[in-house]
Scaffold this active site. Sequence first.
Site, PDB file in Angstrom:
ATOM      1  N   THR A  42    -120.014 -10.256  59.897  1.00 49.12           N
ATOM      2  CA  THR A  42    -119.789  -9.071  59.057  1.00 49.12           C
ATOM      3  C   THR A  42    -119.052  -9.422  57.769  1.00 49.12           C
ATOM      4  O   THR A  42    -119.437  -9.009  56.685  1.00 49.12           O
ATOM      5  CB  THR A  42    -118.994  -8.010  59.839  1.00 49.12           C
ATOM      6  N   CYS A  43    -117.983 -10.205  57.892  1.00 51.69           N
ATOM      7  CA  CYS A  43    -117.126 -10.496  56.735  1.00 51.69           C
ATOM      8  C   CYS A  43    -117.931 -11.037  55.561  1.00 51.69           C
ATOM      9  O   CYS A  43    -117.853 -10.530  54.452  1.00 51.69           O
ATOM     10  CB  CYS A  43    -116.047 -11.495  57.118  1.00 51.69           C
ATOM     11  N   HIS A 434     -92.313 -17.587  34.975  1.00 49.22           N
ATOM     12  CA  HIS A 434     -92.300 -16.427  34.072  1.00 49.22           C
ATOM     13  C   HIS A 434     -93.367 -16.613  33.005  1.00 49.22           C
ATOM     14  O   HIS A 434     -93.497 -17.696  32.452  1.00 49.22           O
ATOM     15  CB  HIS A 434     -90.919 -16.328  33.405  1.00 49.22           C
TER      16      HIS A 434
END
EC number: 1.8.1.4
Length: 457
Positions: A42-43, A434
């Site tokens: 399914t995945c 950052h």
Amino acid sequence: MTDTSADLVILGGGSGGYAAAFRAAELGLSVTLIEKDKLGGTCLHRGCIPTKALLHAAEVADSARDSEQFGVKTTFDGVDIGGVNKYKDSIVSRLHKGLQGLVKAHKVNLVEGTGTFVGGTTVEVDGTRYTGKNLLLATGSYSKTLPGLDLGGRIIASDEALNLDFIPEKVVVLGGGVIGVEFASVWASFGAEVTIVEALPRLVPNEDEFASKQLERAFRRRKIGFKTGVKFTGAKQTDSGVSVSLESGETLDADLLLVAVGRGPNSAGHGYEEAGVTMERGFVRTDERLRTSLPNVYAVGDIVPGLQLAHRGFQQGIFVAEEIAGLQPRAVDEAGIPRVTYSHPEVASVGLTEAQAREQYGAEVTTFTYDLGGNGKSQILKTSGAVKLIKAPDGPVVGLHLVGDRVGELISEAQLIYNWEAFPEDVAPLIHAHPTQSEALGEAHLALAGKPLHVHS
């Protein structure tokens, strides 16, 4: 009738089954993998991969439509659903080919056909019996519907929704869980008018209440309609549409009704009960080491009660292979499995909700919420959202909940924090690059450790 033996016979070639097959082969075991449809389950073919491809196409549509806010001039001429499906299918096809190559590379004996468990550790496929020293049941799940609500025509489940060759103008989505909100998000980005109907009081009801509120606020801004705490009572189809009735007396008219009320265990018709496997509401009962009630018979993935997530089945498959090989692996902690809803915005979490933590630890639980309004990268992406941490009294962080675009990419660090039982003081000194959204996790832990920088504690 020939009898073919192996160290491990696996029934089902989805995430759990193929992960167990590959790991067992790596450990020197002989493996027979039985799959009636396509390897990947399914995945790969009807779930995670194709839905996320649609969600990415939806994000591209939104970026094109709203590019002026970034100072970029584009014209948005609409969505070519044929082109979207071609893009989606090409990804699935490439990954499927890769899996087939890995089966050969690992020398796994792949048997194509429908298998029936006939007792002991034996599975029969088209008259041939395959007996393992160990047997793994991994037959996955199917899209559920409600009693009296038959799928067909304009009433569809996720399988059909993935292969539509048109974009509906109006859709009602029955179910406000992960599958429902993801499809609602896609269709809204593609220009449809969407209304979600959820019987429970909030969207994504299995998540922390904070996450539901954040998602509902974002969906209101996106003009995605939703009705929570209201039950569905029926649907009538006509040539031109479907009429959906609610317990409140309201009627919703749409082109399509998507039934997204969860997935059921695909356990019927495989001989489990007849062979003596202990079952509960269609699920296979196992202990924490994934052993069923029968000797040397294991089960993993969506047929085992718990989170129905591909990566859970994947990890459980690896666990069973290592268990059979005598490596004594650590049992998979259900609360330590990361969960992501890939809507716009995304919802990601690991560990306990605040309600679960208070039930377990009492009133002394500490929480902290960091708004993405203070995060540089989130502002660049123009996403709103927040990170919520839940800390046990004098203990580690036991729950992490994130809402915002792309926060699914942050859940890896969050699950390390939870699974390694880190204290805020352990995470606070770690440096987050950052500007990244991961700084939001760092800032939240700084605050919980008593040294907030960009927030008022």
